[in-house]
Design an enzyme around this catalytic site. Structure first.
Site, PDB file in Angstrom:
ATOM      1  N   TYR A   1      -1.658  -0.616  10.790  1.00  0.00           N
ATOM      2  CA  TYR A   1      -1.871  -1.005   9.389  1.00  0.00           C
ATOM      3  C   TYR A   1      -0.645  -0.678   8.551  1.00  0.00           C
ATOM      4  O   TYR A   1      -0.166  -1.519   7.779  1.00  0.00           O
ATOM      5  CB  TYR A   1      -3.102  -0.282   8.825  1.00  0.00           C
ATOM      6  CG  TYR A   1      -3.326  -0.551   7.359  1.00  0.00           C
ATOM      7  CD1 TYR A   1      -3.722  -1.808   6.916  1.00  0.00           C
ATOM      8  CD2 TYR A   1      -3.133   0.454   6.404  1.00  0.00           C
ATOM      9  CE1 TYR A   1      -3.916  -2.070   5.567  1.00  0.00           C
ATOM     10  CE2 TYR A   1      -3.332   0.207   5.061  1.00  0.00           C
ATOM     11  CZ  TYR A   1      -3.724  -1.056   4.652  1.00  0.00           C
ATOM     12  OH  TYR A   1      -3.906  -1.303   3.304  1.00  0.00           O
TER      13      TYR A   1
ATOM     14  N   SER B   1       0.849  -1.187   0.000  1.00  0.00           N
ATOM     15  CA  SER B   1       0.000   0.000   0.000  1.00  0.00           C
ATOM     16  C   SER B   1       0.885   1.238   0.000  1.00  0.00           C
ATOM     17  O   SER B   1       2.052   1.163   0.409  1.00  0.00           O
ATOM     18  CB  SER B   1      -0.885   0.000   1.259  1.00  0.00           C
ATOM     19  OG  SER B   1      -1.559   1.225   1.440  1.00  0.00           O
TER      20      SER B   1
END
Length: 247
Positions: free
Chosen positions: A157, A143
């Protein structure tokens, strides 16, 4: 160069929606033989059926990436059905955004289990096949949050997605040569990932932020680009985000 995709056998985790589903449909349309894994077998059955109806080849298996034996079974199904494995896309993921002070330890554990250990289980299942074949391609979904910490609320995360980049980089150094490794780092992309937060304020923030999201097939095309390169070309990293996303 889609001829470099035709007939390749591709395992995809997290294939029941979002990036995984879009990638399965796109690669199948280019002639790949896709093997789909996710926890929702009913959705996998529907997607695989629609791919077959459109003239493609698809198999599926209910798979929880936090269970090593289930990831192994998914890879084994690909080899059993098609005789080989060319690509594994470690896509399954969870984004549970919340301030670290909320101490959502169960969600931290879940993200670590899915986002990090799930990728490692995919590597463990596919690597022996790739080494025996002397060819193969790992595609790991990280990501932009694995490049810059997503804030507020994304500390854990981001930590998991930084880990995916580190694992991919190390994997490339250790097994590169015959085996390729690509890390895909998307920004805001339309998928179910945005629904992973139980913290209401964070969920509301994500809902507003994802108004700028680009379609999942944007990532599917990036993945196809990496796969279709000649065997001596390894696309190490692809970062893609909406043009209006400034971080």
């Amino acid at each position: 160069m889609s001829e470099n995709i035709a007939n390749k056998v591709v395992v995809i985790t997290g294939a029941s929606s979002g990036l995984g589903e879009a990638t399965a449909r796109h690669l199948a349309s280019l002639g790949a033989k896709v093997v789909l894994g996710a926890r929702r077998a009913d959705k996998l059955e529907k997607i695989a059926g629609e791919i077959r109806t459109a003239g493609g080849e698809a198999e599926y298996l209910k798979t929880d990436v936090t269970v090593p034996s289930e990831v192994q079974a998914l890879v084994d199904k690909a080899v059993s059905a098609y005789g080989r494995l060319d690509v594994i896309i470690n896509n399954a993921g969870l984004m549970a955004i919340a301030p670290i002070s909320e101490l959502k330890v169960d969600e931290w554990d879940r993200m670590i289990d899915i986002n990090i250990k799930g990728v490692l289980y995919g590597v463990a299942a596919a690597l022996p096949v790739f080494q025996q074949q002397k060819s193969g391609h790992f595609i790991n979904i990280s990501s932009v949050a694995g490049i810059k910490v997503f804030s507020p609320g994304g500390t854990v995360y981001s930590g998991t997605k930084y880990a995916v980049r580190a694992i991919s980089d190390g994997l490339r150094h250790e097994v590169g040569g015959d085996i390729r490794t690509t890390t895909i780092e998307p920004g805001a992309v339309e998928s179910e990932l945005k629904y992973g937060s139980s913290h209401q304020e964070s969920a509301d923030m994500l809902g507003a932020f994802y108004q700028l999201a680009i379609p999942s097939d944007s990532v599917a095309r990036a993945i196809a680009y990496a796969i279709e390169q000649p065997a001596n070309v390894d696309i190490n990293e692809i970062v893609l985000r909406p043009t209006v996303q400034d971080f």
